[in-house]
Design an enzyme around this catalytic site. Structure first.
Site, PDB file in Angstrom:
ATOM      1  N   GLY A 194     142.778   7.792 110.901  1.00  0.00           N
ATOM      2  CA  GLY A 194     142.736   6.352 110.677  1.00  0.00           C
ATOM      3  C   GLY A 194     142.915   5.964 109.224  1.00  0.00           C
ATOM      4  O   GLY A 194     143.426   6.720 108.407  1.00  0.00           O
ATOM      5  N   HIS A 231     144.779  18.789 100.850  1.00  0.00           N
ATOM      6  CA  HIS A 231     143.595  19.481 101.369  1.00  0.00           C
ATOM      7  C   HIS A 231     143.317  20.758 100.568  1.00  0.00           C
ATOM      8  O   HIS A 231     144.012  21.759 100.740  1.00  0.00           O
ATOM      9  CB  HIS A 231     143.806  19.834 102.844  1.00  0.00           C
ATOM     10  CG  HIS A 231     143.662  18.676 103.757  1.00  0.00           C
ATOM     11  ND1 HIS A 231     142.687  18.617 104.712  1.00  0.00           N
ATOM     12  CD2 HIS A 231     144.363  17.517 103.853  1.00  0.00           C
ATOM     13  CE1 HIS A 231     142.794  17.475 105.375  1.00  0.00           C
ATOM     14  NE2 HIS A 231     143.807  16.795 104.869  1.00  0.00           N
ATOM     15  N   GLN A 274     142.166   7.941  99.859  1.00  0.00           N
ATOM     16  CA  GLN A 274     142.711   6.630 100.214  1.00  0.00           C
ATOM     17  C   GLN A 274     141.627   5.553 100.142  1.00  0.00           C
ATOM     18  O   GLN A 274     141.889   4.419  99.731  1.00  0.00           O
ATOM     19  CB  GLN A 274     143.320   6.677 101.611  1.00  0.00           C
ATOM     20  CG  GLN A 274     144.518   7.593 101.720  1.00  0.00           C
ATOM     21  CD  GLN A 274     144.833   7.978 103.153  1.00  0.00           C
ATOM     22  OE1 GLN A 274     144.363   7.368 104.106  1.00  0.00           O
ATOM     23  NE2 GLN A 274     145.647   9.020 103.312  1.00  0.00           N
ATOM     24  N   GLY A 295     139.939  12.479 107.423  1.00  0.00           N
ATOM     25  CA  GLY A 295     139.640  11.917 108.732  1.00  0.00           C
ATOM     26  C   GLY A 295     140.816  11.135 109.269  1.00  0.00           C
ATOM     27  O   GLY A 295     141.762  10.841 108.545  1.00  0.00           O
ATOM     28  N   CYS A 329     141.785  13.283 100.981  1.00  0.00           N
ATOM     29  CA  CYS A 329     142.689  12.681 101.964  1.00  0.00           C
ATOM     30  C   CYS A 329     142.232  11.258 102.302  1.00  0.00           C
ATOM     31  O   CYS A 329     142.439  10.355 101.499  1.00  0.00           O
ATOM     32  CB  CYS A 329     142.823  13.593 103.177  1.00  0.00           C
ATOM     33  SG  CYS A 329     144.289  13.247 104.173  1.00  0.00           S
ATOM     34  N   SER A 354     149.485  10.649 107.049  1.00  0.00           N
ATOM     35  CA  SER A 354     150.568   9.707 107.327  1.00  0.00           C
ATOM     36  C   SER A 354     150.437   8.449 106.467  1.00  0.00           C
ATOM     37  O   SER A 354     151.305   7.590 106.495  1.00  0.00           O
ATOM     38  CB  SER A 354     150.589   9.332 108.810  1.00  0.00           C
ATOM     39  OG  SER A 354     149.346   8.791 109.193  1.00  0.00           O
ATOM     40  N   GLU A 367     140.916  22.820 100.978  1.00  0.00           N
ATOM     41  CA  GLU A 367     140.317  23.842 101.841  1.00  0.00           C
ATOM     42  C   GLU A 367     141.347  24.588 102.679  1.00  0.00           C
ATOM     43  O   GLU A 367     141.026  25.591 103.319  1.00  0.00           O
ATOM     44  CB  GLU A 367     139.266  23.198 102.753  1.00  0.00           C
ATOM     45  CG  GLU A 367     139.805  22.442 103.950  1.00  0.00           C
ATOM     46  CD  GLU A 367     140.424  21.091 103.639  1.00  0.00           C
ATOM     47  OE1 GLU A 367     140.937  20.468 104.587  1.00  0.00           O
ATOM     48  OE2 GLU A 367     140.408  20.646 102.472  1.00  0.00           O
TER      49      GLU A 367
END
EC number: 4.1.3.27
Length: 189
Positions: free
Chosen positions: A54, A169, A83, A52, A79, A129, A171
């Site tokens: 942010g 990722h 985090q 996602g 991802c 990022s 997928e």
């Protein structure tokens, strides 16, 4: 049933499709459209916390899901989900030196758990990022995969081994062995 917490990411349904192709029933719920009592009632076999935008503090119920269920239901963070695991365990989330949006990297790993049937290294696609800072890595987590630049690509809780995260990722079409990694999580957790 596999519950996927959707952190408003376009890849979430690709992830759900991969899990479905492995023969599992999947329920996708947005991170602001479900609560802990409902998840308890659903009683999922496994939980995946999706990618996602942010930072972990923007991930709606994802942090509460990890805190509430990581000792009773196997959880895989992908991802942003990865985090979030680092963040909840006291890790610092920092900007990566090179933004990785649709770029591939060689992923090196410990040949265990999620990675036990995968080549070492293998190629995976990265879209992020932010990363878990490897200089202030939480002592409660073990690093299980990394890049050649020592960027953390996967972790697992040392005591509660049902809690795992991957930065890349699985997928993505350009992640070789991504579906096998998901199978390892779904079948051997």
């Amino acid at each position: 049933m596999i519950l996927i917490i959707d952190n408003y990411d376009s890849f979430t349904y690709n992830l759900a499709q991969c899990v479905g192709e492995l023969g599992y029933d999947v329920l996708v719920c947005r991170n602001d459209e479900i609560d802990i009592p409902t998840i308890k009632q659903l009683n999922p076999n496994k939980i995946i916390i999706s990618p996602g935008p942010g930072k972990p503090s923007d991930s709606g119920i994802s942090l509460d899901v990890i805190s509430s269920f990581s000792d009773s239901i196997p959880i895989l963070g992908v991802c942003l989900g990865h985090q979030s695991i680092g963040y909840l365990n006291g890790g610092r989330i920092i900007k990566v030196s090179e933004i990785m949006h649709g770029k591939t990297s060689k992923i090196y790993h410990n040949n265990e758990d999620l990675f036990k049937t995968l080549p070492n290294p293998f190629i995976a696609t990265r879209y992020h990022s932010l990363i878990i800072d490897n200089l202030n890595f939480p002592s409660s987590l073990a690093i299980t995969a990394w890049t050649e630049n020592n960027i953390i690509m996967a972790c697992r809780h040392k005591d509660n081994q049902m809690l795992r995260g991957i930065q890349f990722h699985p997928e993505s079409l350009w992640t070789f062995y991504g579906q096998q990694l998901l199978r390892n999580f779904l079948e051997y957790s």
